[in-house]
Motif scaffolding. Structure first.
Motif, mmCIF file in Angstrom:
data_model
loop_
_atom_site.group_PDB
_atom_site.id
_atom_site.type_symbol
_atom_site.label_atom_id
_atom_site.label_comp_id
_atom_site.label_asym_id
_atom_site.label_seq_id
_atom_site.Cartn_x
_atom_site.Cartn_y
_atom_site.Cartn_z
ATOM 1 N N TRP A 90 26.361 32.156 -103.558
ATOM 2 C CA TRP A 90 25.798 30.790 -103.538
ATOM 3 C C TRP A 90 24.352 30.846 -103.060
ATOM 4 O O TRP A 90 24.033 30.381 -101.948
ATOM 5 N N PRO A 91 23.437 31.389 -103.871
ATOM 6 C CA PRO A 91 22.034 31.551 -103.426
ATOM 7 C C PRO A 91 21.319 30.231 -103.198
ATOM 8 O O PRO A 91 20.328 30.189 -102.464
ATOM 9 N N ARG A 92 21.790 29.167 -103.805
ATOM 10 C CA ARG A 92 21.125 27.877 -103.640
ATOM 11 C C ARG A 92 21.558 27.165 -102.357
ATOM 12 O O ARG A 92 20.972 26.159 -101.976
ATOM 13 N N ILE A 93 22.585 27.668 -101.701
ATOM 14 C CA ILE A 93 22.981 27.157 -100.382
ATOM 15 C C ILE A 93 22.343 28.072 -99.348
ATOM 16 O O ILE A 93 22.722 29.235 -99.211
ATOM 17 N N ARG A 94 21.389 27.557 -98.622
ATOM 18 C CA ARG A 94 20.605 28.406 -97.717
ATOM 19 C C ARG A 94 20.628 27.846 -96.308
ATOM 20 O O ARG A 94 21.021 26.712 -96.072
ATOM 21 N N LEU A 332 34.769 30.389 -105.847
ATOM 22 C CA LEU A 332 33.836 30.438 -106.970
ATOM 23 C C LEU A 332 34.266 29.468 -108.071
ATOM 24 O O LEU A 332 33.435 28.744 -108.640
ATOM 25 N N SER A 333 35.554 29.441 -108.364
ATOM 26 C CA SER A 333 36.056 28.551 -109.411
ATOM 27 C C SER A 333 35.868 27.086 -109.021
ATOM 28 O O SER A 333 35.460 26.261 -109.846
ATOM 29 N N ALA A 334 36.145 26.753 -107.765
ATOM 30 C CA ALA A 334 35.967 25.375 -107.308
ATOM 31 C C ALA A 334 34.510 24.958 -107.410
ATOM 32 O O ALA A 334 34.191 23.829 -107.842
ATOM 33 N N SER A 335 33.610 25.859 -107.033
ATOM 34 C CA SER A 335 32.180 25.551 -107.114
ATOM 35 C C SER A 335 31.737 25.330 -108.561
ATOM 36 O O SER A 335 30.988 24.389 -108.868
ATOM 37 N N LEU A 336 32.208 26.183 -109.455
ATOM 38 C CA LEU A 336 31.846 26.042 -110.865
ATOM 39 C C LEU A 336 32.416 24.762 -111.464
ATOM 40 O O LEU A 336 31.769 24.107 -112.298
ATOM 41 N N LEU A 337 33.612 24.386 -111.049
ATOM 42 C CA LEU A 337 34.208 23.141 -111.549
ATOM 43 C C LEU A 337 33.398 21.926 -111.098
ATOM 44 O O LEU A 337 33.195 20.981 -111.874
ATOM 45 N N VAL A 338 32.937 21.938 -109.861
ATOM 46 C CA VAL A 338 32.115 20.827 -109.369
ATOM 47 C C VAL A 338 30.826 20.724 -110.166
ATOM 48 O O VAL A 338 30.392 19.623 -110.550
#
Length: 454
Positions: A90-94, A332-338
Protein backbone atom coordinates in the motif's frame (compact mmCIF):
# COMPACT_ATOMS: atom_id res chain seq x y z
CA UNK A 1 1.99 -5.88 20.24
CA UNK A 2 4.24 -4.49 22.97
CA UNK A 3 2.98 -7.12 25.42
CA UNK A 4 3.78 -9.97 23.04
CA UNK A 5 7.21 -8.54 22.26
CA UNK A 6 8.04 -8.26 25.97
CA UNK A 7 6.76 -11.80 26.55
CA UNK A 8 9.69 -13.15 24.50
CA UNK A 9 11.79 -12.57 27.64
CA UNK A 10 9.96 -15.57 29.13
CA UNK A 11 10.57 -17.86 26.13
CA UNK A 12 12.63 -20.93 26.99
CA UNK A 13 14.15 -23.93 25.16
CA UNK A 14 12.09 -27.12 25.25
CA UNK A 15 12.52 -30.75 24.14
CA UNK A 16 13.68 -30.48 20.47
CA UNK A 17 15.71 -27.35 21.22
CA UNK A 18 18.00 -29.36 23.48
CA UNK A 19 18.49 -32.05 20.83
CA UNK A 20 19.62 -29.44 18.30
CA UNK A 21 21.72 -27.57 20.86
CA UNK A 22 23.52 -30.72 22.02
CA UNK A 23 24.32 -31.70 18.43
CA UNK A 24 25.61 -28.20 17.76
CA UNK A 25 27.93 -28.31 20.76
CA UNK A 26 29.32 -31.64 19.53
CA UNK A 27 29.53 -30.96 15.78
CA UNK A 28 29.07 -27.23 15.16
CA UNK A 29 27.36 -26.24 11.92
CA UNK A 30 28.24 -29.61 10.41
CA UNK A 31 25.30 -30.95 12.44
CA UNK A 32 23.05 -29.48 9.71
CA UNK A 33 24.46 -32.02 7.27
CA UNK A 34 23.46 -34.82 9.62
CA UNK A 35 19.95 -33.46 10.02
CA UNK A 36 19.69 -33.20 6.22
CA UNK A 37 20.08 -36.96 6.02
CA UNK A 38 18.02 -37.79 9.11
CA UNK A 39 15.15 -35.27 9.29
CA UNK A 40 14.77 -33.58 5.90
CA UNK A 41 16.07 -30.74 3.80
CA UNK A 42 15.01 -27.69 5.83
CA UNK A 43 18.55 -26.34 5.97
CA UNK A 44 17.75 -22.73 6.86
CA UNK A 45 15.41 -23.78 9.67
CA UNK A 46 18.04 -26.10 11.16
CA UNK A 47 20.57 -23.28 11.10
CA UNK A 48 18.18 -20.88 12.83
CA UNK A 49 17.39 -23.42 15.55
CA UNK A 50 21.13 -23.63 16.30
CA UNK A 51 21.41 -19.86 16.94
CA UNK A 52 20.82 -19.92 20.74
CA UNK A 53 23.42 -22.65 21.24
CA UNK A 54 25.87 -20.71 19.05
CA UNK A 55 25.29 -17.51 21.05
CA UNK A 56 25.66 -19.39 24.33
CA UNK A 57 28.89 -21.06 23.23
CA UNK A 58 30.39 -17.84 21.85
CA UNK A 59 29.44 -15.48 24.69
CA UNK A 60 29.16 -17.65 27.79
CA UNK A 61 25.51 -16.72 28.27
CA UNK A 62 23.23 -19.44 29.55
CA UNK A 63 21.16 -21.21 26.92
CA UNK A 64 18.04 -19.76 28.57
CA UNK A 65 19.26 -16.17 28.16
CA UNK A 66 20.50 -16.81 24.62
CA UNK A 67 17.14 -18.35 23.74
CA UNK A 68 15.17 -15.37 25.02
CA UNK A 69 17.47 -13.01 23.11
CA UNK A 70 16.98 -15.02 19.92
CA UNK A 71 13.21 -15.07 20.24
CA UNK A 72 13.09 -11.33 21.01
CA UNK A 73 15.12 -10.66 17.87
CA UNK A 74 12.83 -12.94 15.88
CA UNK A 75 9.72 -11.16 17.18
CA UNK A 76 11.12 -7.78 16.16
CA UNK A 77 12.00 -9.21 12.74
CA UNK A 78 8.45 -10.57 12.40
CA UNK A 79 6.98 -7.16 13.18
CA UNK A 80 9.42 -5.43 10.81
CA UNK A 81 8.54 -7.89 8.04
CA UNK A 82 4.82 -7.24 8.51
CA UNK A 83 5.37 -3.49 8.42
CA UNK A 84 7.56 -3.74 5.31
CA UNK A 85 5.04 -5.93 3.46
CA UNK A 86 2.22 -3.50 4.24
CA UNK A 87 4.35 -0.53 3.15
CA UNK A 88 5.20 -2.21 -0.17
CA UNK A 89 1.64 -3.34 -0.87
CA UNK A 90 0.00 0.00 0.00
CA UNK A 91 2.51 2.68 -1.14
CA UNK A 92 -0.15 5.37 -1.20
CA UNK A 93 -0.82 4.91 2.53
CA UNK A 94 2.08 6.69 4.17
CA UNK A 95 3.20 8.00 7.53
CA UNK A 96 1.15 7.18 10.62
CA UNK A 97 -1.64 5.43 8.67
CA UNK A 98 0.93 3.03 7.20
CA UNK A 99 2.39 2.33 10.66
CA UNK A 100 -1.12 1.81 12.00
CA UNK A 101 -2.01 -0.62 9.21
CA UNK A 102 1.23 -2.58 9.68
CA UNK A 103 0.58 -2.90 13.41
CA UNK A 104 -3.00 -4.01 12.77
CA UNK A 105 -1.78 -6.72 10.39
CA UNK A 106 0.80 -8.05 12.86
CA UNK A 107 -1.75 -7.92 15.69
CA UNK A 108 -4.35 -9.71 13.53
CA UNK A 109 -1.87 -12.51 12.83
CA UNK A 110 -1.31 -12.89 16.57
CA UNK A 111 -5.01 -12.66 17.33
CA UNK A 112 -6.06 -15.25 14.76
CA UNK A 113 -3.13 -17.63 15.26
CA UNK A 114 -3.94 -21.15 16.38
CA UNK A 115 -0.69 -21.20 18.35
CA UNK A 116 1.04 -17.95 19.31
CA UNK A 117 3.69 -20.06 21.01
CA UNK A 118 4.69 -21.55 17.66
CA UNK A 119 4.53 -18.09 16.08
CA UNK A 120 6.85 -16.24 18.47
CA UNK A 121 8.12 -18.29 21.42
CA UNK A 122 9.27 -21.75 20.26
CA UNK A 123 12.15 -21.64 17.82
CA UNK A 124 11.58 -24.94 15.91
CA UNK A 125 8.00 -23.82 15.24
CA UNK A 126 9.05 -20.31 14.21
CA UNK A 127 12.07 -21.20 12.08
CA UNK A 128 10.29 -23.54 9.67
CA UNK A 129 7.25 -21.40 8.91
CA UNK A 130 7.38 -17.73 9.93
CA UNK A 131 10.39 -16.51 7.88
CA UNK A 132 9.12 -18.13 4.64
CA UNK A 133 5.64 -16.70 5.27
CA UNK A 134 7.08 -13.18 5.58
CA UNK A 135 9.10 -13.63 2.38
CA UNK A 136 5.97 -14.86 0.57
CA UNK A 137 3.90 -11.80 1.49
CA UNK A 138 6.82 -9.48 0.65
CA UNK A 139 7.12 -10.98 -2.83
CA UNK A 140 3.34 -10.93 -3.30
CA UNK A 141 3.32 -7.27 -2.26
CA UNK A 142 6.16 -6.45 -4.65
CA UNK A 143 4.41 -8.17 -7.55
CA UNK A 144 1.16 -6.28 -6.92
CA UNK A 145 2.98 -2.99 -6.40
CA UNK A 146 4.73 -3.28 -9.77
CA UNK A 147 1.49 -4.37 -11.42
CA UNK A 148 -0.52 -1.54 -9.90
CA UNK A 149 2.03 1.14 -10.81
CA UNK A 150 2.47 -0.32 -14.33
CA UNK A 151 6.20 -0.58 -13.77
CA UNK A 152 8.78 -3.28 -14.28
CA UNK A 153 10.72 -4.89 -11.45
CA UNK A 154 13.89 -2.98 -10.65
CA UNK A 155 17.22 -4.79 -10.69
CA UNK A 156 17.39 -4.54 -6.90
CA UNK A 157 13.89 -6.01 -6.55
CA UNK A 158 14.75 -8.93 -8.83
CA UNK A 159 17.89 -9.70 -6.83
CA UNK A 160 16.27 -9.56 -3.39
CA UNK A 161 13.26 -11.60 -4.53
CA UNK A 162 15.53 -14.25 -6.03
CA UNK A 163 17.76 -14.40 -2.95
CA UNK A 164 14.85 -14.20 -0.51
CA UNK A 165 12.87 -16.79 -2.44
CA UNK A 166 15.82 -19.19 -2.49
CA UNK A 167 16.32 -18.89 1.28
CA UNK A 168 12.58 -19.16 2.00
CA UNK A 169 12.25 -22.27 -0.16
CA UNK A 170 14.92 -23.92 2.01
CA UNK A 171 12.70 -23.59 5.09
CA UNK A 172 10.07 -26.22 4.18
CA UNK A 173 8.57 -28.24 1.34
CA UNK A 174 5.61 -25.93 0.57
CA UNK A 175 7.09 -22.47 0.21
CA UNK A 176 8.85 -23.05 -3.10
CA UNK A 177 5.61 -24.10 -4.77
CA UNK A 178 3.80 -21.12 -3.23
CA UNK A 179 6.35 -18.67 -4.59
CA UNK A 180 6.32 -20.15 -8.08
CA UNK A 181 2.52 -19.93 -8.04
CA UNK A 182 2.73 -16.26 -7.03
CA UNK A 183 5.19 -15.57 -9.85
CA UNK A 184 2.99 -17.38 -12.37
CA UNK A 185 0.02 -15.37 -11.13
CA UNK A 186 2.00 -12.14 -11.54
CA UNK A 187 2.88 -13.05 -15.12
CA UNK A 188 -0.73 -13.95 -15.97
CA UNK A 189 -1.97 -10.69 -14.41
CA UNK A 190 0.52 -8.66 -16.45
CA UNK A 191 -0.69 -10.38 -19.58
CA UNK A 192 -4.33 -9.81 -18.63
CA UNK A 193 -3.72 -6.10 -17.99
CA UNK A 194 -1.66 -5.72 -21.18
CA UNK A 195 1.56 -4.82 -19.40
CA UNK A 196 5.09 -5.90 -20.21
CA UNK A 197 5.32 -9.43 -18.81
CA UNK A 198 9.01 -9.45 -17.82
CA UNK A 199 9.31 -13.16 -18.49
CA UNK A 200 13.05 -13.12 -17.89
CA UNK A 201 12.78 -11.50 -14.44
CA UNK A 202 10.00 -13.82 -13.32
CA UNK A 203 11.89 -16.84 -14.66
CA UNK A 204 15.10 -15.86 -12.87
CA UNK A 205 13.31 -15.57 -9.53
CA UNK A 206 11.43 -18.82 -10.16
CA UNK A 207 14.68 -20.66 -10.98
CA UNK A 208 16.25 -19.49 -7.71
CA UNK A 209 13.16 -20.57 -5.78
CA UNK A 210 13.05 -23.93 -7.54
CA UNK A 211 16.71 -24.56 -6.76
CA UNK A 212 15.99 -24.10 -3.04
CA UNK A 213 12.91 -26.30 -3.25
CA UNK A 214 14.85 -29.10 -5.00
CA UNK A 215 17.46 -29.07 -2.25
CA UNK A 216 14.71 -29.53 0.33
CA UNK A 217 12.76 -32.30 -1.38
CA UNK A 218 15.90 -34.19 -2.45
CA UNK A 219 17.02 -34.74 1.15
CA UNK A 220 17.36 -38.36 2.22
CA UNK A 221 15.82 -37.44 5.55
CA UNK A 222 12.43 -36.87 3.95
CA UNK A 223 11.82 -40.55 3.37
CA UNK A 224 13.16 -41.36 6.84
CA UNK A 225 10.73 -38.92 8.39
CA UNK A 226 7.77 -40.12 6.31
CA UNK A 227 8.53 -43.72 7.30
CA UNK A 228 7.60 -42.83 10.88
CA UNK A 229 3.95 -42.29 9.86
CA UNK A 230 1.87 -45.38 9.10
CA UNK A 231 -1.05 -43.57 7.42
CA UNK A 232 0.97 -41.54 4.92
CA UNK A 233 0.85 -41.77 1.13
CA UNK A 234 -2.89 -42.01 0.40
CA UNK A 235 -3.55 -39.47 -2.37
CA UNK A 236 -7.34 -39.66 -2.56
CA UNK A 237 -7.84 -39.63 1.19
CA UNK A 238 -5.33 -36.79 1.57
CA UNK A 239 -7.10 -34.71 -1.08
CA UNK A 240 -10.42 -35.15 0.71
CA UNK A 241 -9.13 -34.62 4.25
CA UNK A 242 -7.07 -31.64 3.18
CA UNK A 243 -10.15 -30.04 1.63
CA UNK A 244 -12.33 -30.87 4.62
CA UNK A 245 -9.90 -29.47 7.16
CA UNK A 246 -9.18 -26.47 4.96
CA UNK A 247 -12.87 -25.58 4.79
CA UNK A 248 -13.18 -25.85 8.57
CA UNK A 249 -10.17 -23.59 9.03
CA UNK A 250 -11.45 -21.09 6.46
CA UNK A 251 -14.79 -20.90 8.25
CA UNK A 252 -13.01 -20.15 11.51
CA UNK A 253 -10.85 -17.59 9.71
CA UNK A 254 -13.90 -15.68 8.49
CA UNK A 255 -15.42 -15.60 11.99
CA UNK A 256 -12.30 -14.45 13.77
CA UNK A 257 -12.63 -10.88 15.19
CA UNK A 258 -8.95 -10.16 14.48
CA UNK A 259 -9.49 -10.92 10.78
CA UNK A 260 -12.52 -8.63 10.71
CA UNK A 261 -10.43 -5.89 12.37
CA UNK A 262 -7.77 -6.21 9.68
CA UNK A 263 -10.25 -6.11 6.79
CA UNK A 264 -12.07 -3.12 8.30
CA UNK A 265 -8.79 -1.23 8.69
CA UNK A 266 -7.69 -2.00 5.12
CA UNK A 267 -11.04 -1.04 3.61
CA UNK A 268 -11.33 2.18 5.61
CA UNK A 269 -7.81 3.41 4.86
CA UNK A 270 -8.11 2.48 1.18
CA UNK A 271 -11.37 4.41 0.94
CA UNK A 272 -9.83 7.41 2.73
CA UNK A 273 -7.17 7.82 0.02
CA UNK A 274 -8.27 9.95 -2.95
CA UNK A 275 -8.76 7.88 -6.06
CA UNK A 276 -6.40 8.16 -9.01
CA UNK A 277 -7.36 10.29 -11.97
CA UNK A 278 -6.58 7.66 -14.60
CA UNK A 279 -9.13 4.95 -15.26
CA UNK A 280 -8.25 1.39 -14.29
CA UNK A 281 -8.00 -1.35 -16.88
CA UNK A 282 -11.41 -3.03 -17.43
CA UNK A 283 -9.94 -6.39 -16.37
CA UNK A 284 -8.47 -5.00 -13.14
CA UNK A 285 -11.64 -6.07 -11.32
CA UNK A 286 -10.48 -9.68 -11.66
CA UNK A 287 -7.40 -9.06 -9.50
CA UNK A 288 -9.26 -9.18 -6.17
CA UNK A 289 -10.85 -12.62 -6.68
CA UNK A 290 -7.67 -13.84 -8.37
CA UNK A 291 -5.53 -13.04 -5.32
CA UNK A 292 -7.85 -14.72 -2.85
CA UNK A 293 -8.16 -17.81 -5.06
CA UNK A 294 -4.36 -17.98 -5.32
CA UNK A 295 -3.95 -17.74 -1.54
CA UNK A 296 -6.63 -20.36 -0.89
CA UNK A 297 -5.01 -22.72 -3.41
CA UNK A 298 -1.62 -22.31 -1.71
CA UNK A 299 -3.17 -23.03 1.70
CA UNK A 300 -4.94 -26.11 0.36
CA UNK A 301 -1.68 -27.37 -1.11
CA UNK A 302 -0.09 -27.14 2.33
CA UNK A 303 -3.02 -28.96 3.97
CA UNK A 304 -2.91 -31.72 1.34
CA UNK A 305 0.87 -32.14 1.27
CA UNK A 306 1.08 -32.41 5.04
CA UNK A 307 -1.72 -34.96 5.20
CA UNK A 308 -0.19 -36.97 2.35
CA UNK A 309 3.27 -37.07 3.95
CA UNK A 310 2.17 -37.72 7.54
CA UNK A 311 -1.42 -38.98 7.53
CA UNK A 312 -2.42 -36.32 10.06
CA UNK A 313 -3.93 -32.86 9.76
CA UNK A 314 -1.73 -29.82 9.37
CA UNK A 315 0.03 -29.06 12.66
CA UNK A 316 -0.55 -25.73 14.37
CA UNK A 317 2.92 -24.33 13.69
CA UNK A 318 2.45 -24.89 9.94
CA UNK A 319 -1.03 -23.35 10.09
CA UNK A 320 0.66 -20.06 11.01
CA UNK A 321 2.28 -19.85 7.58
CA UNK A 322 -1.07 -20.42 5.86
CA UNK A 323 -2.70 -17.84 8.12
CA UNK A 324 -0.15 -15.12 7.32
CA UNK A 325 -0.53 -15.59 3.56
CA UNK A 326 -4.33 -15.81 3.64
CA UNK A 327 -4.67 -12.81 5.94
CA UNK A 328 -2.40 -10.67 3.78
CA UNK A 329 -4.05 -11.82 0.57
CA UNK A 330 -7.53 -11.12 1.94
CA UNK A 331 -6.40 -7.59 2.81
CA UNK A 332 -5.14 -7.04 -0.73
CA UNK A 333 -8.43 -8.31 -2.14
CA UNK A 334 -10.48 -6.09 0.18
CA UNK A 335 -8.42 -3.06 -0.82
CA UNK A 336 -8.82 -3.81 -4.52
CA UNK A 337 -12.57 -4.29 -4.11
CA UNK A 338 -12.90 -0.89 -2.44
CA UNK A 339 -10.99 0.75 -5.26
CA UNK A 340 -13.00 -1.07 -7.92
CA UNK A 341 -16.38 -0.19 -6.44
CA UNK A 342 -15.51 3.24 -5.01
CA UNK A 343 -18.32 5.08 -6.81
CA UNK A 344 -21.16 2.90 -5.45
CA UNK A 345 -19.56 3.08 -1.99
CA UNK A 346 -19.40 6.87 -2.14
CA UNK A 347 -23.07 7.07 -3.06
CA UNK A 348 -24.02 4.66 -0.29
CA UNK A 349 -21.99 6.55 2.32
CA UNK A 350 -23.35 9.90 1.16
CA UNK A 351 -26.86 8.60 1.83
CA UNK A 352 -25.94 7.48 5.35
CA UNK A 353 -25.96 10.38 7.82
CA UNK A 354 -24.15 8.39 10.52
CA UNK A 355 -21.26 7.28 8.31
CA UNK A 356 -20.94 10.68 6.63
CA UNK A 357 -20.58 12.35 10.01
CA UNK A 358 -17.54 10.19 10.72
CA UNK A 359 -15.80 10.83 7.42
CA UNK A 360 -13.57 13.65 8.67
CA UNK A 361 -12.02 14.19 12.11
CA UNK A 362 -13.72 11.41 14.11
CA UNK A 363 -12.81 8.71 11.56
CA UNK A 364 -9.27 7.89 12.81
CA UNK A 365 -10.39 7.70 16.44
CA UNK A 366 -13.47 5.63 15.58
CA UNK A 367 -11.42 3.26 13.42
CA UNK A 368 -8.75 2.85 16.11
CA UNK A 369 -11.32 2.04 18.81
CA UNK A 370 -13.20 -0.37 16.53
CA UNK A 371 -10.06 -2.24 15.53
CA UNK A 372 -8.80 -2.36 19.12
CA UNK A 373 -12.12 -3.72 20.35
CA UNK A 374 -12.13 -6.46 17.73
CA UNK A 375 -8.53 -7.43 18.50
CA UNK A 376 -9.32 -7.60 22.21
CA UNK A 377 -12.09 -10.08 21.37
CA UNK A 378 -9.74 -12.44 19.51
CA UNK A 379 -9.09 -15.97 20.73
CA UNK A 380 -5.48 -15.10 21.56
CA UNK A 381 -6.65 -12.19 23.72
CA UNK A 382 -8.94 -14.52 25.66
CA UNK A 383 -6.04 -16.93 26.08
CA UNK A 384 -3.98 -14.12 27.60
CA UNK A 385 -6.84 -13.23 29.94
CA UNK A 386 -7.03 -16.86 31.10
CA UNK A 387 -3.29 -17.54 31.47
CA UNK A 388 -1.83 -14.14 32.28
CA UNK A 389 -1.45 -14.85 35.99
CA UNK A 390 0.52 -18.05 35.35
CA UNK A 391 3.20 -16.59 33.05
CA UNK A 392 5.55 -15.18 35.67
CA UNK A 393 5.30 -18.22 38.03
CA UNK A 394 6.08 -20.44 35.03
CA UNK A 395 9.17 -18.38 34.25
CA UNK A 396 10.41 -18.62 37.84
CA UNK A 397 10.07 -22.40 37.69
CA UNK A 398 11.96 -22.42 34.38
CA UNK A 399 14.83 -20.34 35.77
CA UNK A 400 15.05 -22.58 38.84
CA UNK A 401 15.15 -25.70 36.67
CA UNK A 402 17.91 -24.37 34.42
CA UNK A 403 19.93 -23.22 37.42
CA UNK A 404 19.60 -26.68 38.98
CA UNK A 405 20.71 -28.49 35.82
CA UNK A 406 23.57 -26.07 35.14
CA UNK A 407 25.06 -26.00 38.65
CA UNK A 408 24.53 -29.41 40.24
CA UNK A 409 27.43 -31.81 40.02
CA UNK A 410 25.31 -34.95 40.25
CA UNK A 411 25.12 -37.15 37.19
CA UNK A 412 21.54 -38.21 37.96
CA UNK A 413 19.23 -35.26 38.63
CA UNK A 414 15.65 -35.25 39.87
CA UNK A 415 13.64 -32.62 37.98
CA UNK A 416 10.07 -31.65 38.89
CA UNK A 417 7.44 -31.02 36.27
CA UNK A 418 6.04 -27.54 35.87
CA UNK A 419 3.23 -26.70 38.24
CA UNK A 420 2.26 -23.75 36.03
CA UNK A 421 1.64 -24.74 32.41
CA UNK A 422 0.50 -21.76 30.28
CA UNK A 423 -0.02 -22.90 26.69
CA UNK A 424 1.23 -19.50 25.52
CA UNK A 425 4.74 -20.66 26.44
CA UNK A 426 4.64 -24.43 26.97
CA UNK A 427 3.36 -27.39 24.99
CA UNK A 428 5.44 -30.30 26.33
CA UNK A 429 7.19 -30.46 29.68
CA UNK A 430 10.54 -31.89 30.70
CA UNK A 431 9.44 -35.50 30.31
CA UNK A 432 9.74 -35.13 26.52
CA UNK A 433 13.27 -35.80 25.20
CA UNK A 434 14.85 -36.14 28.63
CA UNK A 435 17.87 -37.79 26.99
CA UNK A 436 18.63 -34.65 24.94
CA UNK A 437 18.20 -32.40 27.99
CA UNK A 438 20.48 -34.62 30.06
CA UNK A 439 23.16 -34.72 27.37
CA UNK A 440 23.13 -30.95 26.89
CA UNK A 441 23.76 -30.37 30.61
CA UNK A 442 26.26 -33.23 30.83
CA UNK A 443 24.09 -35.50 32.96
CA UNK A 444 23.70 -39.24 32.75
CA UNK A 445 19.98 -39.27 33.47
CA UNK A 446 17.05 -37.09 34.47
CA UNK A 447 14.37 -38.41 36.81
CA UNK A 448 11.11 -36.55 36.31
CA UNK A 449 8.84 -36.21 39.34
CA UNK A 450 5.55 -34.51 40.09
CA UNK A 451 5.78 -30.84 41.09
CA UNK A 452 5.82 -30.06 44.84
CA UNK A 453 2.49 -29.26 46.45
CA UNK A 454 1.71 -25.71 47.51
Amino acid sequence: MLFFLVLTVLADPQHDDFCFSHRYLEQGLTSIRGFYGELGGRIVAYGLIDVPAAISQATGLSLLSAYSLTMATGAVAFLAGCMAAVARAWPRIRGLPSIFLGLVFAAAVLGASTSVRDLLYWLPGVACYVPPAIVCILILAECLRALDSKMEFSSAAILWMAAGGFVAALCNEYTGIWLVAILVGSTVARRMLEQKMQIGAHALIAIAVTAGWVIVVAAQGNSARMAQFADRGHIGHSLLEGLRFGMVQFGQFLREPAVIAWLVAVAALTYAIPDRSEAAHPRARFLAPGIIVLCLACCYLEYFAHYYSTGIRLVERAQNQALILLLFGSGLSASLLVRTYRSPLERMIAQSTTISSLSSGPLPVTLAFLVAALLLLSKTAFLVYAEGSSLYPYWRETVARHRLLATTGASVVTVPKHRWTPSLLLSADVMVNTDCIAKYFGKAKLIVVEPPAD
